[in-house]
Structures are given as C-alpha cells and as structure tokens.
Design a protein around this motif. Sequence first.
Motif, short mmCIF file in Angstrom:
data_model
loop_
_atom_site.label_atom_id
_atom_site.label_comp_id
_atom_site.label_asym_id
_atom_site.label_seq_id
_atom_site.Cartn_x
_atom_site.Cartn_y
_atom_site.Cartn_z
N ARG A 169 95.28 20.54 48.05
CA ARG A 169 94.29 21.33 46.92
C ARG A 169 94.69 22.63 46.91
O ARG A 169 94.55 23.09 45.78
CB ARG A 169 92.84 21.24 47.69
CG ARG A 169 92.09 21.93 46.73
CD ARG A 169 90.41 21.69 47.29
NE ARG A 169 90.17 22.45 48.57
CZ ARG A 169 90.01 22.02 50.05
NH1 ARG A 169 89.98 20.59 50.17
NH2 ARG A 169 90.07 22.73 50.91
N THR B 22 95.77 23.86 42.84
CA THR B 22 95.09 25.04 42.49
C THR B 22 95.97 26.32 41.88
O THR B 22 95.83 26.57 40.57
CB THR B 22 94.02 25.59 43.24
OG1 THR B 22 93.23 24.30 43.70
CG2 THR B 22 93.39 26.69 42.59
N ALA C 290 97.77 24.85 38.85
CA ALA C 290 96.95 24.67 37.98
C ALA C 290 96.81 26.16 36.94
O ALA C 290 97.02 26.27 35.90
CB ALA C 290 95.81 24.27 38.17
N GLU D 101 100.09 20.26 33.22
CA GLU D 101 98.78 20.53 33.40
C GLU D 101 97.83 19.16 33.47
O GLU D 101 96.98 19.05 34.60
CB GLU D 101 98.19 21.33 32.28
CG GLU D 101 98.72 22.72 32.08
CD GLU D 101 97.95 23.51 31.05
OE1 GLU D 101 97.13 24.27 31.32
OE2 GLU D 101 98.07 23.21 29.97
N ALA D 102 98.16 18.36 32.65
CA ALA D 102 97.26 16.87 32.75
C ALA D 102 97.74 16.10 34.09
O ALA D 102 96.95 15.70 35.02
CB ALA D 102 97.58 15.88 31.65
N GLU E 8 95.89 17.95 37.16
CA GLU E 8 94.40 17.71 37.12
C GLU E 8 94.16 16.51 37.37
O GLU E 8 93.28 16.15 38.25
CB GLU E 8 94.09 17.73 35.54
CG GLU E 8 92.35 17.86 35.53
CD GLU E 8 91.43 18.90 36.33
OE1 GLU E 8 90.71 18.75 36.74
OE2 GLU E 8 92.31 19.81 36.56
N THR E 9 94.95 15.52 37.15
CA THR E 9 94.89 14.29 37.53
C THR E 9 94.95 14.18 39.27
O THR E 9 93.93 13.34 39.86
CB THR E 9 95.87 13.15 37.12
OG1 THR E 9 95.48 13.08 35.50
CG2 THR E 9 95.63 11.67 37.43
N ARG F 131 94.46 16.64 41.14
CA ARG F 131 93.26 17.13 41.94
C ARG F 131 92.07 16.38 41.88
O ARG F 131 91.37 16.22 42.86
CB ARG F 131 93.22 18.39 41.05
CG ARG F 131 94.02 19.51 41.13
CD ARG F 131 93.86 20.68 40.64
NE ARG F 131 92.70 21.16 40.96
CZ ARG F 131 92.22 22.43 40.19
NH1 ARG F 131 92.38 22.71 39.05
NH2 ARG F 131 91.30 22.91 40.80
N THR F 132 91.73 15.54 40.86
CA THR F 132 90.80 14.67 40.82
C THR F 132 90.84 13.38 41.76
O THR F 132 90.30 13.23 42.61
CB THR F 132 90.47 13.88 39.48
OG1 THR F 132 90.34 15.20 38.45
CG2 THR F 132 89.31 13.11 39.38
#
Length: 333
Positions: free
Chosen positions: A66, A70, A73, A270-271, A274-275, A277-278
């Motif tokens: 995480r 972060t 990102a 970036e995508a 984010e994926t 991280r989710t």
Amino acid sequence: MMRVSVGDASLTNILARQGADLRGQVQRAAQEVASGKHSDIGATLRGDFAPLLAIDASLSRLSAYRSTATDAAVHTAAQQSAISGLSQLASGISTALLGARDVSTPAQVNTLAADARGRLASAVGLLNTQASGRAVFSGQATNTAPLGSAEDMLTALETAAVGATTAGQVAAAVTTWFNDPLGFGAFYQGGAGLSPSPIAPDETADLSTTAMDPTIRDTLSGFAMAALLDRGALAADPSERARLAATAGQNLMRGEEGRITLSARIGTVEAQIETARTRNGAEETALGILRSDIGSVDPYEAATRLETVRAQLESLYLVTARVSRLSLTEYLR
C-alpha cells in the motif's frame, strides 16, 4: 463417618482465594464484553498461533505494498501533470512559429522568440517538478532537480551554435546538442531510471521515465531553437530568423504525437497502480475481517458469562459476610 473440619483461618483463606478468582473472571468477562475480543487469545487458539501469524504476515506485506503503490501513484500523477503542461506549452506557440516564415514581420518574430524563451523556462520548471519532496524526472537521483536553469541551457546552446549563420545550421547544432551525451546528457543532473516499484504480489510498476526521454528532449529542443532568437541568434538576417522560428514550430508540432504516446504510457501505469491498490485494499479488508473473527468473542455468550460470574461473586460475598458473623455469642443468642 469421618468429619473433616476447617478452621476459621483456613475458611477465611479459602473464601479469599475464591473471591480473587471470581473477581478476575468478572474483570476478564467485562473486558471481553466491552472490547468484543477474547482476553486470552492463546487459550482460544489452544496454543496454535500459525493461522493468526500467517494472516498478520499477509497484512504486513499488503501494508508495505500500500505504501509503495501510493508513492508510485503520486509519482506518476506528477509526471502526467508535467507532460500535460508541456503539451499545452507547445500547442500554444507551435502554430504561430510555423507561420513565422511566411507572414511574420521581424517584430513579430521577436515577440514569438520572447514567448518561446518564457515557455522554455516554464518547461524546465515542469520537468523539475517534485512530489513528496522527490524529483519525479530525475530517476534514481530523486533528491536532485534533473535540469539546470533555462538560461544555462541557452548559454550552452549558444556555445554549441557558434559560427552558425543559417537557420539550418543553428537547428542542426541544437539537435546535435540535445542528442549528445556531452551536451544535454551532461546538462542532465539526474540519474538512471528508477527500478520497477513493487505495487502488489508479483507485480511492479514502471517508473523509469526521466528528463532524458527522447520525447522530452525533442520538445525542449523546439522551445530552445525559438528561444535562441531572443538571445540574438542570426540577428543580422531577419529571413533566417523567421526560418529558424518556423523550424522550431515544426519540431514542436511533430513532437505532439510523441507527447501523446508518452502521456498514454504513463497513464497505463497509473491505471495499473490504481487496479493494484483496489485489489490490495479488498484483500486487506478481507484479511482484517478474518483476523477479527479469530480473536472475537460471542457478545451474547460473554454477557451471559459476565452475569453468571457476577452472581457467583455476589453469592460469595453474602456467604463471606455470614461466616464473618459466626461466633459462640451469636450462636447462644
């Protein structure tokens, strides 16, 4: 039948021990009711901590992912913003520069040159962007801005273009300097690209883009060609100045596709981040619930046990009070 008698002192000690034990049980039961957790997790697991340790290890790894995700990102968002800014700076002047050779007067060329000089300084500022105190286009040298000032760059380019008397010669000198390891390569103060950043189990994000990227160098080259006009390049030949301005416009316009590609590449990362991280967040939540279930207590059972132990303690207090009043005098009354 043999009778076993208990002396007063022994009876007092027995009652005291029972009272201490019951008070401890009341305290533990009250704690479990309030917290919803077993007071003795070891007893609950019967000494087998392996499942709990495995969950804790997974949660620790996810916490580390995480943090790195972060950071990644923030890094890519700052890069994306800078590339977008470069595109806006280029699109705002490329068309005007491109038409300089055919319709512009010397005064208009001078105005465009001054504008390009300011845009070059802005472009350098964008590439020196920092996120969380780290330069995002410096590669591994995150504590160092990747580029010196725009004026220092133009001074180096003036030296590289000494003796050039035509727009083609100046443009060639600028292009050569930006591709030369001893030119822009020496002007660049950053390091090699960052290593891939781990963002999830068996998954990394590519953060290797630096100010040495060919697309970035080509964009700076276009600004610099026009900016040199504001430093007096080809001052004796207005027509060649107009040609150099047009060449700069061509370079900036031609580089638009490269900037779009670079922006798309960073956007893909970036995508991906984010994926990840989710996905990590969902797994962390599930493991957190599982860990909570392992140590949790049934609230109804805990409350019932608390009331039972409390009633036993009150009964003990009652017995103790009655025993303490036993004496020969009381018996004879």
